[in-house]
Design a protein around this motif. Structure first.
Motif: not given
Length: 244
Positions: A122-126, A136-144, A146-157
């Motif tokens: 919840q904190i991360m999502n905010g 959706k964040l949980a499904s990205h973390e589980r790998g179930t 697909a996340m876009s390159v932009c989503q991946f870059a935003e998570y890393c930032a």
């Protein structure tokens, strides 16, 4: 009585002869070609082969090019294409299972970074620029999912990590070999003076999966186990393996 002629094996030649002399020797030349083809089939680059055996890269390229011209190496060309991912026909596709493993690895790496911050989902999502559901964040973390390159870059930032570091680490885990992995020629190793190691190599050569290339990939865990079986220290074992 005339003395029998002793023909040196390839292992001896690599350690004691110049590459160009091995290359043009009527007996050793074909053995050298076979070794290089096996290395290519084992997905070793020319640089890796050069570092492994001390061969000049130009000489490696020359032998493999000549092998292509002689028609031996349709298998070598195909192996190089598989390694580079450039073959449009006959290239080996990445399995769905491997892609799922890669996606799960990326997600797990992001989850670990989030937990280092002590954040809930919840904190991360905010903290994300675009509001996404926690599911959706949980499904990205589980790998179930697909996340876009932009989503991946935003998570890393948001997490303060470099995307390349995450990507390279996971890619290496899934597709690559660790730096301490050793590739040995079992036929050469079977002729070494260490009896336990020679016997192990002989037994491995008899296995169906070893018959095609004659090469064995030994991760660090296998090296440690072999050192114990042979009753030698790991540095001594690596010295023996380096000649194979």
């Amino acid at each position: 009585m005339a003395e029998a002629t002793v023909v040196p094996d390839l292992g001896w030649a690599v350690a004691n002869m110049e590459f160009r002399h091995i290359e043009h020797d009527p007996i050793l030349g074909p053995l050298l070609e076979q070794l290089l083809l096996r290395c290519v089939e084992a997905a070793m680059t020319r640089s890796a082969i050069s570092a492994r055996f001390g061969f000049p890269i130009g000489g490696i390229r020359r032998v493999l090019r000549r092998a292509d011209a002689d028609g031996v190496p349709d298998r070598a060309s195909a192996a190089r294409q598989r390694k580079r991912g450039r073959g449009k026909r006959g290239a080996t596709p990445v399995s769905e299972e491997t892609l799922e493993q890669f996606a799960a690895g990326i997600g797990d790496a992001l989850r670990q970074e989030r937990q280092k911050h002590g954040w809930t989902r919840q904190i991360m999502n905010g903290r994300l620029r675009l509001d996404r559901s926690v599911q959706k964040l949980a499904s990205h973390e589980r790998g179930t999912r697909a996340m876009s390159v932009c989503q991946f870059a935003e998570y890393c930032a948001v997490l303060g990590v470099q995307p390349g570091e995450i990507f390279d680490r996971v890619y290496q885990d899934v597709f690559g070999q660790p730096d301490d992995t050793v590739i040995v020629d079992l036929a050469v190793l079977a002729g070494c003076e260490q009896p336990q190691l020679a016997r192990w190599a002989t037994l491995r050569l008899a296995e169906p999966e070893a018959s095609d290339t004659g090469l064995a990939t030994l991760p660090r865990s296998a090296q440690d186990a072999l050192a114990v079986v042979c009753g030698v220290e790991l540095p001594q074992l690596l010295d023996i393996l380096s000649a194979a």
